[in-house]
Design a protein around this motif. Structure first.
Motif, PDB file in Angstrom:
ATOM      1  N   GLY A  47      -1.501  17.684  10.035  1.00  0.00           N
ATOM      2  CA  GLY A  47      -2.813  17.585  10.669  1.00  0.00           C
ATOM      3  C   GLY A  47      -3.183  16.135  10.866  1.00  0.00           C
ATOM      4  O   GLY A  47      -4.071  15.810  11.638  1.00  0.00           O
ATOM      5  N   GLY A  48      -2.471  15.234  10.173  1.00  0.00           N
ATOM      6  CA  GLY A  48      -2.469  13.833  10.562  1.00  0.00           C
ATOM      7  C   GLY A  48      -3.303  12.859   9.767  1.00  0.00           C
ATOM      8  O   GLY A  48      -3.033  11.675   9.819  1.00  0.00           O
ATOM      9  N   ILE A  94      -4.795  10.210   7.268  1.00  0.00           N
ATOM     10  CA  ILE A  94      -4.136   9.280   6.365  1.00  0.00           C
ATOM     11  C   ILE A  94      -5.121   8.836   5.297  1.00  0.00           C
ATOM     12  O   ILE A  94      -6.246   8.422   5.608  1.00  0.00           O
ATOM     13  CB  ILE A  94      -3.613   8.047   7.129  1.00  0.00           C
ATOM     14  N   LEU A 149      -7.786   0.694   2.281  1.00  0.00           N
ATOM     15  CA  LEU A 149      -7.815   1.010   3.700  1.00  0.00           C
ATOM     16  C   LEU A 149      -8.461   2.371   3.919  1.00  0.00           C
ATOM     17  O   LEU A 149      -8.179   3.320   3.197  1.00  0.00           O
ATOM     18  CB  LEU A 149      -6.393   1.034   4.262  1.00  0.00           C
ATOM     19  N   ILE A 163       3.716   7.136   2.886  1.00  0.00           N
ATOM     20  CA  ILE A 163       4.036   5.946   3.678  1.00  0.00           C
ATOM     21  C   ILE A 163       3.784   4.695   2.852  1.00  0.00           C
ATOM     22  O   ILE A 163       2.738   4.559   2.208  1.00  0.00           O
ATOM     23  CB  ILE A 163       3.178   5.899   4.957  1.00  0.00           C
ATOM     24  N   SER A 220      -5.519   6.406   1.727  1.00  0.00           N
ATOM     25  CA  SER A 220      -4.961   5.343   0.911  1.00  0.00           C
ATOM     26  C   SER A 220      -4.869   5.816  -0.540  1.00  0.00           C
ATOM     27  O   SER A 220      -5.844   6.315  -1.107  1.00  0.00           O
ATOM     28  CB  SER A 220      -5.864   4.114   1.003  1.00  0.00           C
ATOM     29  N   HIS A 267       0.837  -1.204   0.000  1.00  0.00           N
ATOM     30  CA  HIS A 267       0.000   0.000   0.000  1.00  0.00           C
ATOM     31  C   HIS A 267       0.869   1.249   0.000  1.00  0.00           C
ATOM     32  O   HIS A 267       1.911   1.279   0.660  1.00  0.00           O
ATOM     33  CB  HIS A 267      -0.871   0.042   1.256  1.00  0.00           C
ATOM     34  N   LEU A 284       0.079   9.106  18.805  1.00  0.00           N
ATOM     35  CA  LEU A 284      -1.017   9.394  17.878  1.00  0.00           C
ATOM     36  C   LEU A 284      -1.596   8.046  17.439  1.00  0.00           C
ATOM     37  O   LEU A 284      -0.868   7.193  16.924  1.00  0.00           O
ATOM     38  CB  LEU A 284      -0.491  10.186  16.676  1.00  0.00           C
ATOM     39  N   LEU A 313       9.416   5.936  14.361  1.00  0.00           N
ATOM     40  CA  LEU A 313       9.027   4.517  14.376  1.00  0.00           C
ATOM     41  C   LEU A 313       7.934   4.210  13.371  1.00  0.00           C
ATOM     42  O   LEU A 313       7.664   3.053  13.067  1.00  0.00           O
ATOM     43  CB  LEU A 313       8.553   4.114  15.776  1.00  0.00           C
ATOM     44  N   GLY A 314       7.250   5.224  12.896  1.00  0.00           N
ATOM     45  CA  GLY A 314       6.174   4.987  11.951  1.00  0.00           C
ATOM     46  C   GLY A 314       4.939   4.401  12.615  1.00  0.00           C
ATOM     47  O   GLY A 314       4.771   4.429  13.838  1.00  0.00           O
ATOM     48  N   LEU A 315       4.084   3.837  11.806  1.00  0.00           N
ATOM     49  CA  LEU A 315       2.856   3.224  12.297  1.00  0.00           C
ATOM     50  C   LEU A 315       3.127   1.785  12.727  1.00  0.00           C
ATOM     51  O   LEU A 315       3.824   1.040  12.029  1.00  0.00           O
ATOM     52  CB  LEU A 315       1.799   3.219  11.187  1.00  0.00           C
ATOM     53  N   PHE A 357      -4.465   5.654  15.379  1.00  0.00           N
ATOM     54  CA  PHE A 357      -5.357   5.589  14.219  1.00  0.00           C
ATOM     55  C   PHE A 357      -6.114   4.274  14.209  1.00  0.00           C
ATOM     56  O   PHE A 357      -5.552   3.210  14.460  1.00  0.00           O
ATOM     57  CB  PHE A 357      -4.566   5.685  12.910  1.00  0.00           C
ATOM     58  N   LEU A 413       0.327   5.191   1.110  1.00  0.00           N
ATOM     59  CA  LEU A 413      -0.570   6.050   1.872  1.00  0.00           C
ATOM     60  C   LEU A 413      -0.026   7.473   1.871  1.00  0.00           C
ATOM     61  O   LEU A 413       1.188   7.690   1.736  1.00  0.00           O
ATOM     62  CB  LEU A 413      -0.674   5.559   3.323  1.00  0.00           C
ATOM     63  N   THR A 424       8.771   4.161   7.626  1.00  0.00           N
ATOM     64  CA  THR A 424       8.691   5.347   8.490  1.00  0.00           C
ATOM     65  C   THR A 424       8.301   6.601   7.733  1.00  0.00           C
ATOM     66  O   THR A 424       8.133   7.654   8.325  1.00  0.00           O
ATOM     67  CB  THR A 424      10.017   5.584   9.223  1.00  0.00           C
ATOM     68  N   PHE A 482      -8.907   5.166   6.972  1.00  0.00           N
ATOM     69  CA  PHE A 482      -8.386   5.522   8.292  1.00  0.00           C
ATOM     70  C   PHE A 482      -9.290   6.556   8.966  1.00  0.00           C
ATOM     71  O   PHE A 482      -9.860   7.434   8.302  1.00  0.00           O
ATOM     72  CB  PHE A 482      -6.983   6.114   8.174  1.00  0.00           C
ATOM     73  N   PHE A 489       4.779  -1.124   8.248  1.00  0.00           N
ATOM     74  CA  PHE A 489       4.892   0.197   7.642  1.00  0.00           C
ATOM     75  C   PHE A 489       6.337   0.668   7.572  1.00  0.00           C
ATOM     76  O   PHE A 489       7.142   0.374   8.473  1.00  0.00           O
ATOM     77  CB  PHE A 489       4.106   1.222   8.462  1.00  0.00           C
ATOM     78  N   GLN A 522      -0.162  11.096   4.150  1.00  0.00           N
ATOM     79  CA  GLN A 522      -0.542  11.713   5.415  1.00  0.00           C
ATOM     80  C   GLN A 522      -0.215  13.203   5.350  1.00  0.00           C
ATOM     81  O   GLN A 522       0.932  13.610   5.300  1.00  0.00           O
ATOM     82  CB  GLN A 522       0.192  11.060   6.588  1.00  0.00           C
TER      83      GLN A 522
END
Lengths: 111, 116
Positions: free
Chosen positions: A40-41, A43, B105, A86, A45, A33, B88, B41-43, B90, A35, A103, B107, A101, A37
């Protein structure tokens, strides 16, 4: 060593430039995948790939299963493309259960 | 509109005070999952659920609980939060598809948790 490595970690480019973000992984996968982002966060796809290539607007994603590598390309980049991108892989042998995932690559497009 | 609704967006709490982060999806998806995102570290996957009453641990389940009593809801429970759970969070959902093909996906908008 992380199972999923992205490069570069940070990328700054001028508006209009062609952008490439890379993702390498070390395990056999059933899907990959991409993604996005935004600051403001949230995410979103972008693509799911199991082989070949997909295109959506100015975004193109490719995957080479043998080389365990995927690329995300952005043509005619625009400041609104500024975001963290990502890569996530689903290891082979799992259904929907596991995602690993990278980073992320922070992309900044300067007007 | 297809969406994953996660609440609250921001939460500040103190060590040891139980809290719940809610997650709800309106797409009739079988698969739901929780992730935490930390700088560098990422998700990372905390827990996932393949369907009602079917849940399993992800990569970092310690200190968290989940339940899946209804298909649409998948709450994340921190029974006794600690400062290292500041992160954070999700929630995500997807349809299973055939061998994961055509999976997309979705989120939630994220929950920024601070544990003091």
């Amino acid at each position: 060593k992380n199972e999923v490595e992205q490069s570069p970690q940070n990328l700054t480019a001028q508006e209009g430039e062609f952008i490439t973000i890379n993702c390498s992984y070390s395990v056999g996968i059933s899907a990959l995948h991409w993604l996005q982002q935004h600051p403001g966060g949230g995410i979103v796809s972008l693509f799911m790939l199991s082989s070949g290539k997909k295109k959506h607007g100015r975004l193109i994603a490719t995957i080479n299963i043998q080389e365990k590598h995927s690329s995300l390309h952005i043509t005619a980049s625009h400041p609104r493309d500024s975001a963290v991108y990502i890569c996530a892989v689903r290891p082979r042998g799992f259904g929907n259960e596991k995602l690993t995932f990278g980073t992320g690559t922070r992309l900044t497009i300067i007007p | 509109e297809a969406q994953v609704t996660q609440n609250p967006r921001y939460l500040i709490t103190v060590t040891g005070k139980k809290l719940t982060v809610t997650c709800s999806q309106n797409m009739n998806h079988e698969y739901m999952s929780w992730y935490r995102q930390d700088p560098g570290l990422g998700l990372r996957q905390i827990y996932y659920s393949m369907n009602v009453e079917v849940t399993d641990k992800g990569d970092v389940p310690e200190g968290y609980k989940v339940s899946r009593k209804e298909k649409r809801n998948f709450p994340l429970i921190l029974e006794s939060p600690s400062p290292n759970q500041t992160s954070l969070y999700f929630c995500a959902s997807s349809s299973r598809g055939s061998w994961g093909l055509n999976e997309k996906l979705f989120f939630g908008s994220g929950t920024q948790l601070s544990v003091l």
